[in-house]
Design a protein around this motif. Structure first.
Motif: not given
Length: 171
Positions: A73-76, A104-108, A44-51
């Motif tokens: 999966g698609p990642t941002a 990734d294009a599929d996560a945008r 699944q689309v996943t967004i990494d908000a970590s530092n």
């Protein structure tokens, strides 16, 4: 990856890796990301908000690339350059502040939607290869935060664009 928390935004079907980010109550998204560890994240689309304040994960150029390898999966990479402590002040801004992201294009599309739901304007840097740049910004944002500026919003715009959006006459 070490310790990480996974938060799921049902409104956009996206998982967030990192800290929970409170949103203003009237936003279309749920006011808080909800922890759902029992659901599989595969693909699944996943967004990494970590530092990270140290070395990147061995074998990866960024934490976001490691997340992508784990989830598949698609990642941002997004929200890691903003201060959650001032999210309640977003609505007081005359223009939405910015949020830098790479994807990734599929996560945008899902990432842009979530950024707008949080009251920010998405600023796309490019594909996930730009994630190391975003992760490196924590040094700058932390330095500014600890200095005279404190937690801050940011916005980038083309010459004359802000004046036009605010209905002002550019000089």
């Amino acid at each position: 990856m070490g310790h990480g928390e996974v938060f799921r935004m049902g409104s956009v079907g996206t998982s967030i890796i990192g800290r929970p980010r409170p949103l203003s109550g009237h936003r279309r998204a749920h006011p808080r990301y909800t922890l759902e560890c029992d659901e599989p994240l595969d693909g699944q689309v996943t967004i990494d908000a970590s530092n990270t304040f140290g070395d990147r994960p061995p074998g990866y150029d960024s934490i976001a690339q490691q997340v992508k390898a784990i989830i598949g999966g698609p990642t941002a990479k997004a929200f890691n350059t903003n201060f959650a402590s001032i999210y309640d002040a977003v609505d007081a801004e005359p223009m939405p502040p910015g949020t830098l992201f790479a994807s990734d294009a599929d996560a945008r599309e899902a990432t842009e939607s979530l950024i707008r739901d949080a009251g920010f304007e998405p600023i796309h840097l490019g594909d996930l290869a730009k994630a190391p740049l975003l992760e490196s910004l924590i040094t700058l944002t932390s330095t500014l935060d600890r200095g005279e500026l404190g937690p801050f919003f940011y916005r980038f715009n083309r010459p004359g664009e802000l004046a036009a959006q605010l209905g002002l006459n550019p000089r």
